[in-house]
Design a protein around this motif. Structure first.
Motif, PDB file in Angstrom:
ATOM      1  N   ARG A   1      62.514 105.424  11.674  1.00  0.00           N
ATOM      2  CA  ARG A   1      63.240 106.283  10.743  1.00  0.00           C
ATOM      3  C   ARG A   1      64.168 105.439   9.866  1.00  0.00           C
ATOM      4  O   ARG A   1      64.318 105.710   8.670  1.00  0.00           O
ATOM      5  CB  ARG A   1      64.066 107.306  11.540  1.00  0.00           C
ATOM      6  CG  ARG A   1      64.532 108.453  10.730  1.00  0.00           C
ATOM      7  CD  ARG A   1      63.395 109.442  10.478  1.00  0.00           C
ATOM      8  NE  ARG A   1      63.612 110.128   9.210  1.00  0.00           N
ATOM      9  CZ  ARG A   1      62.699 110.248   8.280  1.00  0.00           C
ATOM     10  NH1 ARG A   1      61.511 109.745   8.442  1.00  0.00           N
ATOM     11  NH2 ARG A   1      62.953 110.870   7.159  1.00  0.00           N
ATOM     12  N   TYR A   2      64.789 104.450  10.466  1.00  0.00           N
ATOM     13  CA  TYR A   2      65.684 103.559   9.728  1.00  0.00           C
ATOM     14  C   TYR A   2      64.906 102.812   8.637  1.00  0.00           C
ATOM     15  O   TYR A   2      65.355 102.709   7.492  1.00  0.00           O
ATOM     16  CB  TYR A   2      66.328 102.571  10.699  1.00  0.00           C
ATOM     17  CG  TYR A   2      67.278 101.587  10.062  1.00  0.00           C
ATOM     18  CD1 TYR A   2      68.618 101.891   9.894  1.00  0.00           C
ATOM     19  CD2 TYR A   2      66.815 100.342   9.623  1.00  0.00           C
ATOM     20  CE1 TYR A   2      69.498 100.982   9.307  1.00  0.00           C
ATOM     21  CE2 TYR A   2      67.680  99.437   9.038  1.00  0.00           C
ATOM     22  CZ  TYR A   2      69.016  99.760   8.876  1.00  0.00           C
ATOM     23  OH  TYR A   2      69.871  98.865   8.288  1.00  0.00           O
ATOM     24  N   VAL A   3      63.742 102.299   8.993  1.00  0.00           N
ATOM     25  CA  VAL A   3      62.921 101.558   8.037  1.00  0.00           C
ATOM     26  C   VAL A   3      62.474 102.452   6.892  1.00  0.00           C
ATOM     27  O   VAL A   3      62.512 102.054   5.717  1.00  0.00           O
ATOM     28  CB  VAL A   3      61.697 100.938   8.745  1.00  0.00           C
ATOM     29  CG1 VAL A   3      60.680 100.425   7.727  1.00  0.00           C
ATOM     30  CG2 VAL A   3      62.136  99.802   9.653  1.00  0.00           C
ATOM     31  N   SER A   4      62.036 103.672   7.196  1.00  0.00           N
ATOM     32  CA  SER A   4      61.533 104.573   6.155  1.00  0.00           C
ATOM     33  C   SER A   4      62.612 104.942   5.145  1.00  0.00           C
ATOM     34  O   SER A   4      62.302 105.259   3.989  1.00  0.00           O
ATOM     35  CB  SER A   4      60.968 105.841   6.790  1.00  0.00           C
ATOM     36  OG  SER A   4      61.995 106.609   7.398  1.00  0.00           O
ATOM     37  N   ILE A   5      63.888 104.874   5.559  1.00  0.00           N
ATOM     38  CA  ILE A   5      64.986 105.232   4.650  1.00  0.00           C
ATOM     39  C   ILE A   5      65.530 104.018   3.919  1.00  0.00           C
ATOM     40  O   ILE A   5      65.752 104.062   2.703  1.00  0.00           O
ATOM     41  CB  ILE A   5      66.110 105.936   5.437  1.00  0.00           C
ATOM     42  CG1 ILE A   5      65.626 107.299   5.963  1.00  0.00           C
ATOM     43  CG2 ILE A   5      67.351 106.128   4.560  1.00  0.00           C
ATOM     44  CD1 ILE A   5      66.625 108.003   6.838  1.00  0.00           C
ATOM     45  N   TYR A   6      65.722 102.907   4.623  1.00  0.00           N
ATOM     46  CA  TYR A   6      66.428 101.768   4.049  1.00  0.00           C
ATOM     47  C   TYR A   6      65.516 100.615   3.633  1.00  0.00           C
ATOM     48  O   TYR A   6      65.949  99.730   2.898  1.00  0.00           O
ATOM     49  CB  TYR A   6      67.486 101.262   5.038  1.00  0.00           C
ATOM     50  CG  TYR A   6      68.604 102.242   5.225  1.00  0.00           C
ATOM     51  CD1 TYR A   6      69.613 102.359   4.276  1.00  0.00           C
ATOM     52  CD2 TYR A   6      68.640 103.083   6.325  1.00  0.00           C
ATOM     53  CE1 TYR A   6      70.643 103.265   4.436  1.00  0.00           C
ATOM     54  CE2 TYR A   6      69.676 104.003   6.493  1.00  0.00           C
ATOM     55  CZ  TYR A   6      70.664 104.094   5.541  1.00  0.00           C
ATOM     56  OH  TYR A   6      71.674 105.001   5.692  1.00  0.00           O
TER      57      TYR A   6
END
Length: 364
Positions: A137-142
């Motif tokens: 989730r972190y990767v998909s946003i940032y």
């Protein structure tokens, strides 16, 4: 069973077997029955039903989103944790209530020396799966430009397999800590193997590495990523009145992280109490200072594995609608329609080059 997977047998019971069954007062007996069987049993039932619904709903669409795929895998592992720790926690108080103290003692021995390690292995897999889904989730946003590569279906499956293999290999030595013999009364007597009593082995493996991989490392990573994700939600909410599906999913993950941190913190707290109130097996006996704390260690694993479904229902409106829709359709008399359900999932792109991701929101 009041012993932790990393605890050696000499630390658990100086006499070789868990004792105090015959000395339990009515208060102690019924406290254990309430905590382990009534409350614990309720958590297990709610958790298995909730995880079952999660598996059904997310399992249909696990190919459309890496996040949904990992949450699907996590629900399966959490269900197994509920079963294993239910088997550990529930039988002993009921056996003692029927004056079956030999059977209760044998169940404790098997639970401490075998089942607890199965539970710890599954819990480690759950820890790593939680870490993976949060990282995705972190990767998909940032890091949206890398998200398509990092969170692809193949990479997700590889990470899940690698996490499972790591947990199994890491906890494998624990299954060889003890051998068993039977005394004249029929009670199992554990015999600690020499390597398991080695102070260097216990310090490096059973304490340092165990808590590094099972608690300290994952907790630090989850706090950092969870805080960042929460800040992203706050920034998005300031720009608009309502949250989109992907933001609800992110909020759900933040809730999962919070419950995870609270429940997993019981294990290191228990280790500290074992040092302060040594010998621990005496401190948790009926009438002693840690008696009421004893069952909480087991209950924390049950709550952690049962809570995710509730979080999804509270924070993800689309998932909540699907749960209610599933329940309503399964109440219908005609069983043929139950096998012809049409599950339409809304899809959205993150708008910045990230992968197409299945949302929890029912299409309008």
């Amino acid at each position: 069973m009041d012993a932790e997977a990393s605890t050696s047998w000499p630390e658990v019971s100086s006499s070789g077997t868990p004792s105090t069954g015959h000395a339990d007062t009515a208060l102690c007996t019924w406290y254990n029955i309430f905590m382990r069987d009534i409350f614990g049993g309720l958590v297990i039932v709610v958790g298995l039903v909730g995880n079952g619904l999660t598996i059904v709903i997310m399992g249909r669409d696990r190919r459309k989103s890496s996040t949904i795929r990992m949450l699907f895998y996590l629900a399966i592992v959490d269900s197994l944790i509920l079963i294993v720790y239910g088997i550990i926690a529930m039988p002993t108080p009921l056996l003692k209530l029927q004056d079956l103290y030999v059977e209760a003692s044998n169940h404790q021995v098997i639970s401490i020396s075998v089942l607890s390690y199965v539970g710890q292995t599954l819990n480690q897999i759950s820890v790593l799966f939680t870490l993976i889904v949060t990282w995705q989730r972190y990767v998909s946003i940032y890091i949206p430009l890398k998200a398509k590569i990092y969170t692809s279906s193949d990479n997700t499956n590889k990470m899940a397999v690698a996490a499972t293999l790591f947990a199994v290999i890491f906890f494998l030595p624990n299954f060889f800590h003890n051998s068993f013999t039977t005394d004249s009364t029929g009670e199992l007597q554990p015999l600690a193997e020499p390597f398991s009593k080695n102070s260097i082995y216990q310090m490096i493996y059973s304490i340092s590495l165990l808590y590094l991989f099972s608690y300290v490392g994952p907790i630090v990573a989850l706090i950092v990523m969870g805080t960042t994700l929460l800040q992203n939600i706050r920034d998005s909410f300031k720009k608009k009145a309502t949250m989109k599906a992907k933001e609800e999913l992110t909020l759900s993950l933040v809730g999962v992280i919070l419950i995870f941190i609270i429940c997993q913190s019981i294990s290191p707290l228990r280790r500290i109490l074992m040092w302060v109130y040594a010998p621990y097996h005496i401190a948790v006996q009926c009438g002693n200072v840690l008696f009421f704390f004893g069952p909480i260690y087991l209950i924390s694993f049950l709550v952690n594995s049962a809570a995710n479904f509730i979080i999804y229902v509270l924070f993800a409106r689309g998932f909540r609608r699907k749960v209610f829709k599933f329940i309503r359709r399964n109440r219908r008399v005609d069983p043929v329609q139950q096998f012809g359900l049409s599950w339409t999932l809304a899809q959205n792109t993150n708008g910045d080059g990230g992968p197409i991701e299945t949302s929890f929101v029912h299409p309008c």
